[in-house]
Design an enzyme around this catalytic site. Structure first.
Site, PDB file in Angstrom:
ATOM      1  N   HIS A 238      -7.166  -2.305 -19.212  1.00  0.00           N
ATOM      2  CA  HIS A 238      -7.443  -2.699 -17.474  1.00  0.00           C
ATOM      3  C   HIS A 238      -8.731  -3.106 -17.292  1.00  0.00           C
ATOM      4  CE1 HIS A 238      -7.280  -0.866 -13.377  1.00  0.00           C
ATOM      5  NE2 HIS A 238      -6.190  -1.648 -13.804  1.00  0.00           N
ATOM      6  N   CYS A 276      -6.197  -7.802 -13.760  1.00  0.00           N
ATOM      7  CA  CYS A 276      -5.944  -6.702 -12.070  1.00  0.00           C
ATOM      8  C   CYS A 276      -6.986  -7.675 -11.125  1.00  0.00           C
ATOM      9  CB  CYS A 276      -6.870  -4.985 -12.356  1.00  0.00           C
ATOM     10  SG  CYS A 276      -6.520  -4.227 -11.009  1.00  0.00           S
ATOM     11  N   HIS A 303      -1.690  -6.948 -12.528  1.00  0.00           N
ATOM     12  CA  HIS A 303      -1.865  -5.753 -11.586  1.00  0.00           C
ATOM     13  C   HIS A 303      -2.428  -7.625 -10.214  1.00  0.00           C
ATOM     14  CE1 HIS A 303      -2.744  -1.974 -12.806  1.00  0.00           C
ATOM     15  NE2 HIS A 303      -1.421  -2.601 -13.331  1.00  0.00           N
ATOM     16  N   ASP A 357      -0.502  -4.182  -6.790  1.00  0.00           N
ATOM     17  CA  ASP A 357      -0.484  -2.740  -6.864  1.00  0.00           C
ATOM     18  C   ASP A 357      -1.701  -2.254  -6.114  1.00  0.00           C
ATOM     19  OD1 ASP A 357      -2.732  -1.466  -8.424  1.00  0.00           O
ATOM     20  OD2 ASP A 357      -4.702  -2.250  -9.256  1.00  0.00           O
TER      21      ASP A 357
HETATM   22  C1  DNO Z   1      -5.480   2.514  -9.975  1.00  0.00           C
HETATM   23  C2  DNO Z   1      -5.532   1.944 -11.347  1.00  0.00           C
HETATM   24  C3  DNO Z   1      -6.292   2.598 -12.165  1.00  0.00           C
HETATM   25  C4  DNO Z   1      -5.288   1.836 -13.905  1.00  0.00           C
HETATM   26  C5  DNO Z   1      -5.623   2.759 -14.911  1.00  0.00           C
HETATM   27  C6  DNO Z   1      -5.232   2.016 -15.833  1.00  0.00           C
HETATM   28  O1  DNO Z   1      -4.696   2.422  -8.858  1.00  0.00           O
HETATM   29  O2  DNO Z   1      -5.362   0.507 -11.156  1.00  0.00           O
HETATM   30  O3  DNO Z   1      -6.031   4.199 -12.064  1.00  0.00           O
HETATM   31  O4  DNO Z   1      -3.475   2.622 -13.628  1.00  0.00           O
HETATM   32  O5  DNO Z   1      -6.794   2.682 -14.972  1.00  0.00           O
HETATM   33  O6  DNO Z   1      -5.650   2.164 -17.762  1.00  0.00           O
END
Ligand code: DNO
Length: 399
Positions: A238, A276, A303, A357
């Site tokens: 991520h 993401c 995401h 997300d």
């Molecule tokens: C927040 C998320 C992050 C993500 C972590 C993955 O909402 O996108 O906390 O889950 O960084 O390791």
């Protein structure tokens, strides 16, 4: 795309039935109760699977399809000799997940803090609440609440002056709220770090700059990615959120170049990316469509979220916009992902898991307490919009 929703486990106020009714078949979850660095045993993984699949005989099926996250111990990020033991544990956890049929595992490599914001309930023009980041507020926390010794050298004079004015205008409750928001940082928990011990955690990184952190990340992936490949697991990192260094801590998964170096550090498919859009899209110099195209064969999880920049870097302010209303070219990114899925036809990872997300806190959820960003209705709205766009794009690609 395989539609999924994050579920923080039995304590999550959003239920598995909610996730089912949002139209998802996949659940994204983690064993947050296990201390970072400890092994995830088969028994504990199976227990979570049983909970997720509990009503599968009565209703549409849910499956635990992605682990987010299998967290990386700080000793690995710091490159300490004790990292070997934690890397070994990481591999055992991966092995146990593979035995239980879970093949997509997300992680991040942000030191100390996970994602950071300065406001969790910023009011949008329509009355919904969004997460927001204001650089001046962040500086006010750093300079006047944390009082980090190095902070004086970390901001330019204008920012320091503006942060001072901002801090002086805050009442005690606002200061406490800012502190709590910045120190919240860990997903799956409503608890913040304690201010008194926080500086100590930062001090551990005093001698670790971007080069060292990158080296430690590359060492980690060179150890675990080939192993994951053998197990049939796709690891997916991520990106940093937000994608720049904070509090003197280096961040090395923020840009196209960072990702390129990481992909080359272990050239196996299992060394992959969680694409993401919300994190990467904060930087105007990240061209997300080009990046999605370039790294397509290493994208194992997506995401979809977007932020809206209100100002540029240095005085950066951004908020989490409605899923199709921010700076990210969502059409362009989804187009690239669908093209990649078509290329993968015949492979067992042809359907790429995606989750909407975050989402705005809205309607009935305004009265509820949920994990920040993870209320049900806002995510459901985002998912519905994304699914519509996805359908239109794939129909178009077929014709
Ligand atoms: C927040 C998320 C992050 C993500 C972590 C993955 O909402 O996108 O906390 O889950 O960084 O390791």
């Amino acid at each position: 795309m395989l539609h999924t929703m994050r579920w923080f486990g039995p304590n999550d106020p959003v239920s598995l039935m909610d996730i089912r009714q949002s139209g998802c078949a996949g659940v994204v979850s983690a064993l947050h109760q296990i201390a970072v660095g400890e092994v995830w045993t088969e028994a504990e993984i199976l227990e979570r699977i049983a909970i997720i699949e509990k009503d599968n005989d009565k209703f549409s099926e849910l499956k635990w399809s992605v682990v987010e996250s299998l967290p990386v111990h700080e000793d690995i990020k710091k490159g300490l000799p004790t990292r070997e033991k934690f890397i070994e544990n990481y591999k055992i956890s991966l092995q146990n997940l593979a035995k239980c049929g879970i093949k997509t595992v997300c992680y991040n490599f942000m030191p100390v803090l996970d994602w950071s914001r300065t406001k969790l309930d910023y009011t949008m023009p329509d009355g919904a609440k969004a997460l927001r980041f204001v650089w001046i507020d962040f500086a006010a926390f750093d300079l006047f609440i944390l009082k980090r010794p190095e902070a004086q050298n970390a901001y330019n004079e204008e920012t320091k002056a503006a942060a001072k004015v901002r801090f002086e205008c805050m009442n005690e409750a606002e200061k406490a709220e800012l502190q709590n928001t910045v120190l919240l940082g860990l997903p799956g928990s409503m608890e913040a770090f304690h201010l008194e011990t926080f500086q100590g955690l930062l001090n551990n990184y005093a001698k670790i700059g971007a080069d060292e952190l990158r080296e430690n990340l590359h060492y980690f992936v060179s150890q675990v990615a080939p192993f994951a490949q053998e197990l049939g697991i796709n690891l997916c990192i991520h990106p940093d959120d937000p994608p720049f260094p904070l509090l003197g801590l280096p961040r090395v998964v923020s840009t196209e170049q960072d990702l390129e170096m990481l992909m080359n550090a272990s050239p196996v498919k299992a060394n992959g990316i969680t694409f993401c859009t919300g994190s990467l899209g904060v930087r105007a110099d990240n061209d997300l469509v080009t990046m999605a195209r370039k790294f397509a064969d290493r994208i194992h999880f997506v995401h979809l979220r977007t932020t809206k920049r209100e100002t540029e870097y240095d005085t950066l302010v951004f908020h989490e916009a409605a899923h199709l209303a921010g700076d990210v070219d969502m059409y362009g990114v989804i187009f690239e992902i669908i093209k990649e899925e078509k290329r993968r036809i015949g492979q067992d990872d042809a359907q790429i898991p995606m989750r909407p997300d975050h989402g705005h806190q809205m309607l009935d959820d305004l009265q509820k307490t949920t994990y920040p960003g993870y209320s049900a209705i806002g995510r459901l709205k985002g998912l519905a919009e994304i699914r519509g766009m996805e359908l239109a794009i794939s129909r178009n690609l077929k014709e």
